[in-house]
Scaffold this motif. Sequence first.
Motif, mmCIF file in Angstrom:
data_model
loop_
_atom_site.group_PDB
_atom_site.id
_atom_site.type_symbol
_atom_site.label_atom_id
_atom_site.label_comp_id
_atom_site.label_asym_id
_atom_site.label_seq_id
_atom_site.Cartn_x
_atom_site.Cartn_y
_atom_site.Cartn_z
ATOM 1 N N GLY A 49 0.795 -1.214 0.000
ATOM 2 C CA GLY A 49 0.000 0.000 0.000
ATOM 3 C C GLY A 49 0.829 1.266 0.000
ATOM 4 O O GLY A 49 2.073 1.234 -0.044
ATOM 5 N N LEU A 50 0.145 2.404 0.100
ATOM 6 C CA LEU A 50 0.766 3.724 0.006
ATOM 7 C C LEU A 50 1.750 3.972 1.148
ATOM 8 O O LEU A 50 2.691 4.749 0.994
ATOM 9 C CB LEU A 50 -0.328 4.792 0.013
ATOM 10 C CG LEU A 50 0.039 6.230 -0.345
ATOM 11 C CD1 LEU A 50 0.556 6.344 -1.755
ATOM 12 C CD2 LEU A 50 -1.176 7.149 -0.161
ATOM 13 N N PRO B 65 -0.002 5.623 -10.807
ATOM 14 C CA PRO B 65 -0.616 4.296 -10.690
ATOM 15 C C PRO B 65 -1.056 3.688 -12.023
ATOM 16 O O PRO B 65 -1.241 2.468 -12.095
ATOM 17 C CB PRO B 65 -1.821 4.550 -9.780
ATOM 18 C CG PRO B 65 -1.440 5.755 -8.982
ATOM 19 C CD PRO B 65 -0.638 6.604 -9.925
ATOM 20 N N SER C 31 -4.514 -2.182 0.081
ATOM 21 C CA SER C 31 -4.741 -0.754 -0.175
ATOM 22 C C SER C 31 -4.327 -0.383 -1.596
ATOM 23 O O SER C 31 -4.886 -0.894 -2.558
ATOM 24 C CB SER C 31 -4.005 0.078 0.876
ATOM 25 O OG SER C 31 -4.425 1.416 0.863
ATOM 26 N N MET C 32 -3.328 0.494 -1.763
ATOM 27 C CA MET C 32 -2.881 0.918 -3.090
ATOM 28 C C MET C 32 -2.550 -0.269 -3.985
ATOM 29 O O MET C 32 -2.779 -0.237 -5.202
ATOM 30 C CB MET C 32 -1.662 1.832 -2.957
ATOM 31 C CG MET C 32 -1.087 2.335 -4.270
ATOM 32 S SD MET C 32 0.433 3.308 -4.051
ATOM 33 C CE MET C 32 1.609 1.983 -3.661
ATOM 34 N N TRP D 114 -4.971 -1.596 -6.742
ATOM 35 C CA TRP D 114 -5.011 -1.073 -8.108
ATOM 36 C C TRP D 114 -4.119 -1.931 -8.999
ATOM 37 O O TRP D 114 -4.484 -2.252 -10.127
ATOM 38 C CB TRP D 114 -4.564 0.380 -8.130
ATOM 39 C CG TRP D 114 -5.624 1.383 -7.810
ATOM 40 C CD1 TRP D 114 -6.266 2.202 -8.698
ATOM 41 C CD2 TRP D 114 -6.183 1.691 -6.521
ATOM 42 N NE1 TRP D 114 -7.182 3.001 -8.041
ATOM 43 C CE2 TRP D 114 -7.155 2.710 -6.701
ATOM 44 C CE3 TRP D 114 -5.965 1.214 -5.234
ATOM 45 C CZ2 TRP D 114 -7.889 3.247 -5.645
ATOM 46 C CZ3 TRP D 114 -6.693 1.741 -4.179
ATOM 47 C CH2 TRP D 114 -7.641 2.740 -4.391
ATOM 48 N N THR E 123 -9.070 -2.945 0.492
ATOM 49 C CA THR E 123 -9.067 -2.245 -0.792
ATOM 50 C C THR E 123 -10.117 -2.826 -1.719
ATOM 51 O O THR E 123 -10.484 -4.003 -1.611
ATOM 52 C CB THR E 123 -7.682 -2.338 -1.471
ATOM 53 O OG1 THR E 123 -7.639 -1.517 -2.634
ATOM 54 C CG2 THR E 123 -7.352 -3.776 -1.868
ATOM 55 N N ARG F 180 -2.246 9.598 -3.997
ATOM 56 C CA ARG F 180 -3.586 9.230 -3.523
ATOM 57 C C ARG F 180 -4.670 9.796 -4.444
ATOM 58 O O ARG F 180 -5.645 9.115 -4.780
ATOM 59 C CB ARG F 180 -3.794 9.730 -2.093
ATOM 60 C CG ARG F 180 -5.036 9.128 -1.416
ATOM 61 C CD ARG F 180 -5.328 9.804 -0.083
ATOM 62 N NE ARG F 180 -4.196 9.817 0.803
ATOM 63 C CZ ARG F 180 -3.843 8.803 1.591
ATOM 64 N NH1 ARG F 180 -4.541 7.684 1.562
ATOM 65 N NH2 ARG F 180 -2.802 8.906 2.394
ATOM 66 N N LEU G 46 -4.815 7.785 -7.570
ATOM 67 C CA LEU G 46 -5.504 6.516 -7.313
ATOM 68 C C LEU G 46 -7.017 6.704 -7.326
ATOM 69 O O LEU G 46 -7.750 5.943 -7.965
ATOM 70 C CB LEU G 46 -5.060 5.946 -5.966
ATOM 71 C CG LEU G 46 -3.626 5.409 -5.890
ATOM 72 C CD1 LEU G 46 -3.221 5.207 -4.434
ATOM 73 C CD2 LEU G 46 -3.487 4.110 -6.663
#
Length: 278
Positions: free
Chosen positions: A36-37, A77, A102-103, A106, A127, A198, A201
């Motif tokens: 994640g981020l 992303p 989370s991130m 994607w 996510t 963010r 995303l």
Amino acid sequence: MSRAAPNRRAGWIERPDARIRYEITGEGPAIVFAHGLGGCLFSWWQQVAHFAPRYTCVTFSHRGFFPSTAPAGGPDPAEYAADVAALVDELGLGEIRMVCQSMGGWSGVEYALLRPGRVKALVLAATTGSLDPRQMPEPERSRLAPWSKESAEARAALLARNILPATGARMAEEQPALFQLYTHINGLTQGFDREVVRARLHAARTRPPASFAAAGTPVLFVPSEEDVVIPPFAPQAMAPLIPGARVSPLPRAGHSGHFERAAAFNAKVEAFFAEVGA
């Protein structure tokens, strides 16, 4: 009798505008972990230790996240899925399983759609990736606006206490050493504005949930019960629209449940892999 530690090696994937760092631990079917981020390839230490005796565990840092590099404009992303594809091809992994937080969701959703049928199992932890909660059915869709307001207030309150929203208050209070480790990993990445990433995303979160059926991939959503970053009720609304989707919430956990409740998280992932034959 002593047992040898799993094999481990590390390297770089050269992309036209970035270098992607990866580590490989263990042997067997491949699992690719997408962080994640607030993380990097180190975020998955508890998952690698658990799965490496039976799987090839591939961790990597998204472009721009320590120690990978990114173009001057920072990570985009939109390039993540192609980076994963380059990693899979370079390492000759073939079919893979993906565990994304989370991130990283994607990366997982977009890679699975880029190569339908090539992801044998996809775990989306805290996510929905690029699947848009604003397009989920009622009654959950109507919960989104009030939740967004409440979560923004909760995140601001956490930051005022020097607590990262991605950890949540419970980790900081109940597991301070783990909280400190997460904070250190988060701090390794420097040099760009994460809020810009963010925003990118969020701008890319446009896919109708039902569109993921085209991936031909069984998916397990693992929402964190106390998440203030991603709406934890969204997966329950999305899952009926996606063939092969399941939801298994992680109780008493903030946004980074894989980090905070690793044993419970790993058990859910392992059971899912066994169920779908991955």
